[in-house]
Design a protein around this motif. Structure first.
Motif, short mmCIF file in Angstrom:
data_model
loop_
_atom_site.label_atom_id
_atom_site.label_comp_id
_atom_site.label_asym_id
_atom_site.label_seq_id
_atom_site.Cartn_x
_atom_site.Cartn_y
_atom_site.Cartn_z
N VAL A 1 35.11 63.41 19.81
CA VAL A 1 36.00 63.56 20.96
C VAL A 1 36.67 62.23 21.29
N CYS A 2 35.91 61.13 21.23
CA CYS A 2 36.49 59.80 21.48
C CYS A 2 37.64 59.52 20.52
N ASN A 3 37.41 59.77 19.24
CA ASN A 3 38.44 59.51 18.23
C ASN A 3 39.65 60.42 18.41
N THR A 4 39.40 61.66 18.80
CA THR A 4 40.51 62.60 19.00
C THR A 4 41.36 62.18 20.19
N PHE A 5 40.72 61.75 21.28
CA PHE A 5 41.46 61.27 22.44
C PHE A 5 42.31 60.05 22.07
N THR A 6 41.76 59.18 21.24
CA THR A 6 42.50 58.00 20.79
C THR A 6 43.78 58.41 20.06
N GLU A 7 43.66 59.39 19.16
CA GLU A 7 44.84 59.86 18.42
C GLU A 7 45.85 60.54 19.36
N PHE A 8 45.35 61.30 20.32
CA PHE A 8 46.24 61.92 21.31
C PHE A 8 47.09 60.86 22.00
N LYS A 9 46.43 59.81 22.47
CA LYS A 9 47.12 58.80 23.26
C LYS A 9 48.05 57.95 22.41
N LYS A 10 47.65 57.66 21.18
CA LYS A 10 48.52 56.89 20.28
C LYS A 10 49.83 57.61 20.01
N HIS A 11 49.77 58.94 19.98
CA HIS A 11 50.95 59.72 19.62
C HIS A 11 51.54 60.49 20.80
N ILE B 1 48.54 74.78 22.29
CA ILE B 1 47.54 75.86 22.28
C ILE B 1 48.22 77.22 22.42
N GLU B 2 49.20 77.29 23.31
CA GLU B 2 49.91 78.55 23.54
C GLU B 2 50.64 79.03 22.28
N LYS B 3 51.08 78.08 21.46
CA LYS B 3 51.83 78.44 20.25
C LYS B 3 50.94 78.60 19.02
N THR B 4 49.63 78.40 19.18
CA THR B 4 48.71 78.48 18.04
C THR B 4 48.20 79.90 17.86
N ASP B 5 48.37 80.45 16.67
CA ASP B 5 47.94 81.81 16.37
C ASP B 5 46.53 81.87 15.78
N ASN B 6 46.14 80.84 15.06
CA ASN B 6 44.82 80.82 14.44
C ASN B 6 43.73 80.76 15.51
N THR B 7 42.90 81.79 15.56
CA THR B 7 41.88 81.91 16.62
C THR B 7 40.89 80.76 16.59
N TYR B 8 40.41 80.42 15.41
CA TYR B 8 39.42 79.35 15.27
C TYR B 8 39.99 78.02 15.77
N LEU B 9 41.21 77.70 15.34
CA LEU B 9 41.86 76.46 15.77
C LEU B 9 42.13 76.50 17.27
N LYS B 10 42.53 77.64 17.77
CA LYS B 10 42.84 77.78 19.19
C LYS B 10 41.63 77.47 20.06
N TYR B 11 40.46 77.99 19.67
CA TYR B 11 39.23 77.73 20.42
C TYR B 11 38.87 76.24 20.42
N LYS B 12 39.04 75.60 19.27
CA LYS B 12 38.73 74.17 19.19
C LYS B 12 39.68 73.36 20.06
N LEU B 13 40.95 73.73 20.03
CA LEU B 13 41.92 73.03 20.87
C LEU B 13 41.67 73.27 22.35
N GLN B 14 41.23 74.46 22.69
CA GLN B 14 40.90 74.76 24.08
C GLN B 14 39.72 73.90 24.56
N ASP B 15 38.75 73.70 23.69
CA ASP B 15 37.64 72.81 24.03
C ASP B 15 38.15 71.39 24.28
N MET B 16 39.03 70.92 23.40
CA MET B 16 39.58 69.58 23.55
C MET B 16 40.41 69.47 24.82
N TYR B 17 41.17 70.50 25.11
CA TYR B 17 41.99 70.50 26.31
C TYR B 17 41.12 70.39 27.57
N LEU B 18 40.05 71.18 27.61
CA LEU B 18 39.14 71.16 28.76
C LEU B 18 38.56 69.77 28.96
N LEU B 19 38.11 69.15 27.87
CA LEU B 19 37.50 67.83 27.95
C LEU B 19 38.54 66.76 28.27
#
Length: 207
Positions: A85-95, A106-124
């Motif tokens: 999560v730390c590394n992912t936040f770093t990449e978010f902020k860099k870009h 997340i709204e534009k993501t159709d892949n269910t598995y990826l969507k759930y992972k992104l939702q977790d990241m969004y919450l955090l």
């Protein structure tokens, strides 16, 4: 000023001294983007800003993983996922990916598995930003804030700037370079090329 990546700052300083006949460097200096951020924060904001360092960031994310454990679908194991999560936040902020942009993705993501992972990241990510808001400055936000503060700084007025040794730039660094171009006397950027003769590899040389 000569701006280089962190790993090349020492060698750049050595070359600078070796290329000056009397060995004294009075009007030239090698800096990195992070060193620049520290200088500008001191000049513009003084010591008022409280930085959230790497350890504090990891502790906060670990606690968020514990607090949100029941709401998370894939990232509920705080021991295993704190670094991820730390590394992912770093990449978010860099870009320049903020919570609003992530929500749109997340709204534009159709892949269910990826969507759930992104939702977790969004919450955090949203919880993390709310926790530090008006209390701390995340180290990964420093360059973003520097781009906003350059216009208030006198550090680069009438300066010649050379940006060297970079293979590429993050979104944060591009924004700083835009500010430098507006307020410095001159900005020179070196780029990586296979050969200075454009006729040698016209199809494969990306520049």
């Amino acid at each position: 000023y000569i701006i280089t990546p962190e790993q090349f700052s020492f060698s750049a300083e050595k070359r600078l001294v070796n290329n000056i006949e009397n060995g004294a460097v009075l009007n030239s200096e090698v800096i990195t983007f992070n060193r620049m951020a520290h200088r500008i924060f001191l000049e513009v904001s003084g010591a008022a800003d409280v930085m959230l360092d790497i350890s504090g960031r990891a502790m906060l994310i670990y606690n968020l993983l514990l607090d949100k454990k029941k709401e998370l679908k894939f990232l509920s194991n705080s021991n295993e996922n704190t670094e991820l999560v730390c590394n992912t936040f770093t990449e978010f902020k860099k870009h320049n990916i903020n919570t609003e942009k992530l929500e749109n993705i997340i709204e534009k993501t159709d892949n269910t598995y990826l969507k759930y992972k992104l939702q977790d990241m969004y919450l955090l990510y949203k919880s993390f930003e709310n926790q530090i808001k008006k209390k701390f400055i995340d180290l990964e936000d420093c360059l973003t804030l520097v781009a906003e503060k350059i216009e208030k700084s006198e550090m680069f007025e009438n300066s010649d700037i050379y940006i060297d040794e970079f293979a590429g730039f993050t979104h944060q660094e591009y924004e700083i370079i835009k500010g430098l171009i507006r307020y410095a006397k001159q900005v020179n950027i070196t780029i990586c090329v296979d050969n200075l003769n454009p006729a040698i590899n016209p199809d494969t040389d990306i520049y």
